[in-house]
Scaffold this motif. Sequence first.
Motif, PDB file in Angstrom:
ATOM      1  N   PHE A  20      38.374  39.652  17.528  1.00  0.00           N
ATOM      2  CA  PHE A  20      36.919  39.610  17.420  1.00  0.00           C
ATOM      3  C   PHE A  20      36.335  41.018  17.401  1.00  0.00           C
ATOM      4  O   PHE A  20      35.492  41.353  16.563  1.00  0.00           O
ATOM      5  CB  PHE A  20      36.355  38.802  18.596  1.00  0.00           C
ATOM      6  CG  PHE A  20      34.892  38.507  18.478  1.00  0.00           C
ATOM      7  CD1 PHE A  20      34.424  37.689  17.466  1.00  0.00           C
ATOM      8  CD2 PHE A  20      33.993  39.053  19.373  1.00  0.00           C
ATOM      9  CE1 PHE A  20      33.074  37.420  17.350  1.00  0.00           C
ATOM     10  CE2 PHE A  20      32.641  38.781  19.258  1.00  0.00           C
ATOM     11  CZ  PHE A  20      32.179  37.960  18.245  1.00  0.00           C
ATOM     12  N   VAL A  23      36.937  42.631  14.066  1.00  0.00           N
ATOM     13  CA  VAL A  23      36.010  42.188  13.019  1.00  0.00           C
ATOM     14  C   VAL A  23      34.685  42.917  13.167  1.00  0.00           C
ATOM     15  O   VAL A  23      34.064  43.330  12.183  1.00  0.00           O
ATOM     16  CB  VAL A  23      35.802  40.662  13.104  1.00  0.00           C
ATOM     17  CG1 VAL A  23      34.681  40.232  12.181  1.00  0.00           C
ATOM     18  CG2 VAL A  23      37.077  39.937  12.740  1.00  0.00           C
ATOM     19  N   ILE A  32      39.681  43.932   8.469  1.00  0.00           N
ATOM     20  CA  ILE A  32      38.870  42.841   9.036  1.00  0.00           C
ATOM     21  C   ILE A  32      39.563  41.504   8.793  1.00  0.00           C
ATOM     22  O   ILE A  32      39.595  40.637   9.675  1.00  0.00           O
ATOM     23  CB  ILE A  32      37.460  42.859   8.425  1.00  0.00           C
ATOM     24  CG1 ILE A  32      36.738  44.135   8.822  1.00  0.00           C
ATOM     25  CG2 ILE A  32      36.667  41.655   8.882  1.00  0.00           C
ATOM     26  CD1 ILE A  32      35.351  44.244   8.271  1.00  0.00           C
ATOM     27  N   TYR A  33      40.150  41.348   7.602  1.00  0.00           N
ATOM     28  CA  TYR A  33      40.895  40.109   7.322  1.00  0.00           C
ATOM     29  C   TYR A  33      42.016  39.899   8.311  1.00  0.00           C
ATOM     30  O   TYR A  33      42.231  38.819   8.824  1.00  0.00           O
ATOM     31  CB  TYR A  33      41.511  40.177   5.920  1.00  0.00           C
ATOM     32  CG  TYR A  33      40.580  39.732   4.828  1.00  0.00           C
ATOM     33  CD1 TYR A  33      39.217  39.676   5.025  1.00  0.00           C
ATOM     34  CD2 TYR A  33      41.077  39.347   3.601  1.00  0.00           C
ATOM     35  CE1 TYR A  33      38.375  39.285   4.038  1.00  0.00           C
ATOM     36  CE2 TYR A  33      40.235  38.950   2.594  1.00  0.00           C
ATOM     37  CZ  TYR A  33      38.882  38.928   2.810  1.00  0.00           C
ATOM     38  OH  TYR A  33      38.059  38.533   1.823  1.00  0.00           O
ATOM     39  N   LEU A  36      40.675  38.668  11.458  1.00  0.00           N
ATOM     40  CA  LEU A  36      40.335  37.248  11.375  1.00  0.00           C
ATOM     41  C   LEU A  36      41.571  36.390  11.590  1.00  0.00           C
ATOM     42  O   LEU A  36      41.547  35.394  12.323  1.00  0.00           O
ATOM     43  CB  LEU A  36      39.771  36.928   9.983  1.00  0.00           C
ATOM     44  CG  LEU A  36      38.273  37.036   9.777  1.00  0.00           C
ATOM     45  CD1 LEU A  36      37.930  36.655   8.348  1.00  0.00           C
ATOM     46  CD2 LEU A  36      37.564  36.110  10.734  1.00  0.00           C
ATOM     47  N   MET A  39      42.555  36.168  15.147  1.00  0.00           N
ATOM     48  CA  MET A  39      41.762  35.197  15.911  1.00  0.00           C
ATOM     49  C   MET A  39      42.323  33.788  15.721  1.00  0.00           C
ATOM     50  O   MET A  39      42.437  33.013  16.674  1.00  0.00           O
ATOM     51  CB  MET A  39      40.297  35.239  15.459  1.00  0.00           C
ATOM     52  CG  MET A  39      39.564  36.489  15.877  1.00  0.00           C
ATOM     53  SD  MET A  39      37.973  36.666  15.055  1.00  0.00           S
ATOM     54  CE  MET A  39      36.964  35.562  16.012  1.00  0.00           C
ATOM     55  N   LEU A  40      42.686  33.450  14.485  1.00  0.00           N
ATOM     56  CA  LEU A  40      43.236  32.117  14.234  1.00  0.00           C
ATOM     57  C   LEU A  40      44.563  31.934  14.961  1.00  0.00           C
ATOM     58  O   LEU A  40      44.828  30.898  15.585  1.00  0.00           O
ATOM     59  CB  LEU A  40      43.434  31.895  12.731  1.00  0.00           C
ATOM     60  CG  LEU A  40      42.169  31.673  11.908  1.00  0.00           C
ATOM     61  CD1 LEU A  40      42.523  31.486  10.447  1.00  0.00           C
ATOM     62  CD2 LEU A  40      41.404  30.464  12.405  1.00  0.00           C
TER      63      LEU A  40
ATOM     64  N   PHE B 165      32.030  34.912   3.474  1.00  0.00           N
ATOM     65  CA  PHE B 165      33.407  34.653   3.893  1.00  0.00           C
ATOM     66  C   PHE B 165      33.689  35.255   5.271  1.00  0.00           C
ATOM     67  O   PHE B 165      34.275  34.593   6.132  1.00  0.00           O
ATOM     68  CB  PHE B 165      34.373  35.228   2.864  1.00  0.00           C
ATOM     69  CG  PHE B 165      35.806  35.110   3.255  1.00  0.00           C
ATOM     70  CD1 PHE B 165      36.494  33.936   3.055  1.00  0.00           C
ATOM     71  CD2 PHE B 165      36.463  36.173   3.846  1.00  0.00           C
ATOM     72  CE1 PHE B 165      37.817  33.818   3.437  1.00  0.00           C
ATOM     73  CE2 PHE B 165      37.782  36.056   4.234  1.00  0.00           C
ATOM     74  CZ  PHE B 165      38.453  34.881   4.029  1.00  0.00           C
ATOM     75  N   LEU B 166      33.282  36.506   5.470  1.00  0.00           N
ATOM     76  CA  LEU B 166      33.596  37.163   6.749  1.00  0.00           C
ATOM     77  C   LEU B 166      32.906  36.444   7.908  1.00  0.00           C
ATOM     78  O   LEU B 166      33.520  36.147   8.928  1.00  0.00           O
ATOM     79  CB  LEU B 166      33.179  38.631   6.708  1.00  0.00           C
ATOM     80  CG  LEU B 166      34.024  39.519   5.807  1.00  0.00           C
ATOM     81  CD1 LEU B 166      33.522  40.943   5.846  1.00  0.00           C
ATOM     82  CD2 LEU B 166      35.490  39.463   6.227  1.00  0.00           C
ATOM     83  N   GLY B 169      34.440  33.030   8.324  1.00  0.00           N
ATOM     84  CA  GLY B 169      35.762  33.109   8.932  1.00  0.00           C
ATOM     85  C   GLY B 169      35.661  33.271  10.439  1.00  0.00           C
ATOM     86  O   GLY B 169      36.386  32.616  11.201  1.00  0.00           O
ATOM     87  N   VAL B 170      34.761  34.150  10.895  1.00  0.00           N
ATOM     88  CA  VAL B 170      34.599  34.336  12.340  1.00  0.00           C
ATOM     89  C   VAL B 170      34.124  33.035  12.976  1.00  0.00           C
ATOM     90  O   VAL B 170      34.623  32.621  14.029  1.00  0.00           O
ATOM     91  CB  VAL B 170      33.598  35.478  12.629  1.00  0.00           C
ATOM     92  CG1 VAL B 170      33.312  35.544  14.107  1.00  0.00           C
ATOM     93  CG2 VAL B 170      34.155  36.789  12.143  1.00  0.00           C
ATOM     94  N   ALA B 173      36.943  30.628  13.263  1.00  0.00           N
ATOM     95  CA  ALA B 173      37.885  30.986  14.320  1.00  0.00           C
ATOM     96  C   ALA B 173      37.304  30.655  15.694  1.00  0.00           C
ATOM     97  O   ALA B 173      38.011  30.158  16.575  1.00  0.00           O
ATOM     98  CB  ALA B 173      38.225  32.470  14.227  1.00  0.00           C
ATOM     99  N   LEU B 176      37.543  26.988  16.191  1.00  0.00           N
ATOM    100  CA  LEU B 176      38.917  26.580  16.464  1.00  0.00           C
ATOM    101  C   LEU B 176      39.308  26.896  17.903  1.00  0.00           C
ATOM    102  O   LEU B 176      39.953  26.088  18.578  1.00  0.00           O
ATOM    103  CB  LEU B 176      39.844  27.288  15.478  1.00  0.00           C
ATOM    104  CG  LEU B 176      41.278  26.845  15.533  1.00  0.00           C
ATOM    105  CD1 LEU B 176      41.378  25.386  15.168  1.00  0.00           C
ATOM    106  CD2 LEU B 176      42.108  27.668  14.570  1.00  0.00           C
ATOM    107  N   PHE B 177      38.906  28.075  18.382  1.00  0.00           N
ATOM    108  CA  PHE B 177      39.249  28.415  19.756  1.00  0.00           C
ATOM    109  C   PHE B 177      38.525  27.483  20.727  1.00  0.00           C
ATOM    110  O   PHE B 177      39.101  27.041  21.730  1.00  0.00           O
ATOM    111  CB  PHE B 177      38.895  29.876  20.044  1.00  0.00           C
ATOM    112  CG  PHE B 177      39.696  30.453  21.166  1.00  0.00           C
ATOM    113  CD1 PHE B 177      41.001  30.842  20.959  1.00  0.00           C
ATOM    114  CD2 PHE B 177      39.166  30.591  22.433  1.00  0.00           C
ATOM    115  CE1 PHE B 177      41.760  31.362  21.993  1.00  0.00           C
ATOM    116  CE2 PHE B 177      39.915  31.108  23.478  1.00  0.00           C
ATOM    117  CZ  PHE B 177      41.222  31.493  23.249  1.00  0.00           C
TER     118      PHE B 177
END
Lengths: 101, 489
Positions: A20, A23, A32-33, A36, A39-40, B165-166, B169-170, B173, B176-177
């Motif tokens: 986090f 990012v 940054i990707y 990400l 984080m997943l 997208f950015l 995506g955050v 995530a 999901l958490f």
Amino acid sequence: MTIGLNDYITLSVILFALGFLGVLLRKNTLVIYMCLELMLVASTLALVAFSRFHGMLDGNVFVFFILTVAAAEVAVGLAIIVALFRRRQTVQVDELNALRD
Amino acid sequence: MSIDYALLFRVLLPEALLTATALLVIGVDLVWGRGRSRGSRLQMAVGAGLLGVGVAALVIWQDGAQGSVWAGNLRVDLLAVAVRLGVLGLTGLSLLGLTGSRVSDQPAEYVALALLATVGFLQMAVAQNLLLAFLALELASLSLYVLAGYDRSRPESAEAALKYFLQGGVSAALLLFGFSLLYGMTGRIDLTGISMALAVHSDGSLSAVAVGMVLAAFGFKAAVAPFHPWAPDVYQGAPPMSAALIASAAKLAGLAFFWRIFWSGLGPLAATAPLLGGAGGGWVPVLASMCAVSLLLGNLVALAQASIRRLLAYSAIGHAGALGLGLLSAGEVGPGPLFYYAATYGLATVGAFACLAILDRAGDGDRIEDLAGLRRRSPLVAACFAVCVLSLAGIPPLAGFFGKFVVFAAAFRIDGLGHPAGWVALLAIAMSAVSLYYYLILLKQAWIAEDVRERGPIEVPPAAALGLLLAAGLLVVLGAFPSLLLGRF
């Protein structure tokens, strides 16, 4: 010393926080990707640990799907970066300021 | 536990039909479209897409509500049927609007991606299980990211896609958490089981973190402050009909999705999750304050905008505050008002963006002054634009007025001003007056201001005109007879 659920969850929270912060702070889109993705992956670690703790497979199955989603997300994300780079010749987020108030 | 696979197939038939249509559109375009003009390829793709959407809607309409399916993992209740039909309608209108937009190089892939996003929306409306919900959300989001960046001739489109997208995506995530923490606390991934487990026992700080993360994801999906920054950039940079899809169908599906998560899954924490520094107020006050900030910020910043699409984006952030209010009161009064507001708001947004797409194709800019003389250049577009904008502003007898009315009434019905929702509803009413100002500026330009550049008339393709008339007509009909939708809940 045995490693228990709490240690796994702590590790996963640390990984998630690192992603986090990355990012928020990094300027290069590719980095940054990666953050990400971190984080997943942190979430998958938590899911696997919880799955083991509960003695059920739900969390493990969840992880398979998350990995697939993450791969798809990278494919889309990299495609967007390529499209952007062709037009702007940069992948630094602070140089992307065509859209603003 | 036995599973009725015939029933499961029947419930998932619309999704299967849309996926098949998407593949078919790409295949036919590859074989038949070779050497043909982009215009006729677009017509083929849109025609096939509309056919798929229509058949899927027919199947959903015929089957109606079927209750819990597949061991409770899918829930096909009245709300699910309504949201699925609404999403299909909004997608259909977006496809019609596509014929009035600038034609891209690959029209078939665009339509296919829009259909895949719709599959995600349809699943979001019925998912009753964290895994299915997450997959549906990601299918819809990933398709929308590509659609936002579809216009490769303009650098802004790719920039909008990257920002979307950015931030998306955050938020995914975080969601999901949050889901993994919920699973850890309850040991269940179905919403019913989570709700039952949380009612018995919930770990204070852990549940606060989980709920906070889900709230952040909701804020992103609905563009509620402080998770809104993507909205203005995407509305402005993405191709107009992509923005329309993101602003209408995606929001409708997202609200149904979070309605299920918040009330079917996290309902027991509504008043007890120790958010806000452990004060123990639950997520209701937090959501209420997000809505209040969103209403203030969206409507006040919209006043200062010079770009039409940015103005619509900030007004959308304001509307998101009101939609969040609908979500808050949905626990007490049911999802009827929320659905009515979200569906009619989506209709008005699709209509307005279809008008902007036609202007964009005619080579006009995105400044408010560029609307000047629209009345003479194309009376049809000017009239439909006026209906959509007035509906967004909430002028009776259009549908937007009743949407606001029922949501605010529902918020007051919880406990008057004794509940935070009542205060947010008061603020929302005040902000509706503010929003009237900037919506009327748009209409003044379109209807009264004379065009100093003397641009010629605008050509509107018949299919796009049909889409505009449908959107405007539905806004008038649903406004005149709100019970057509509301009476069903």
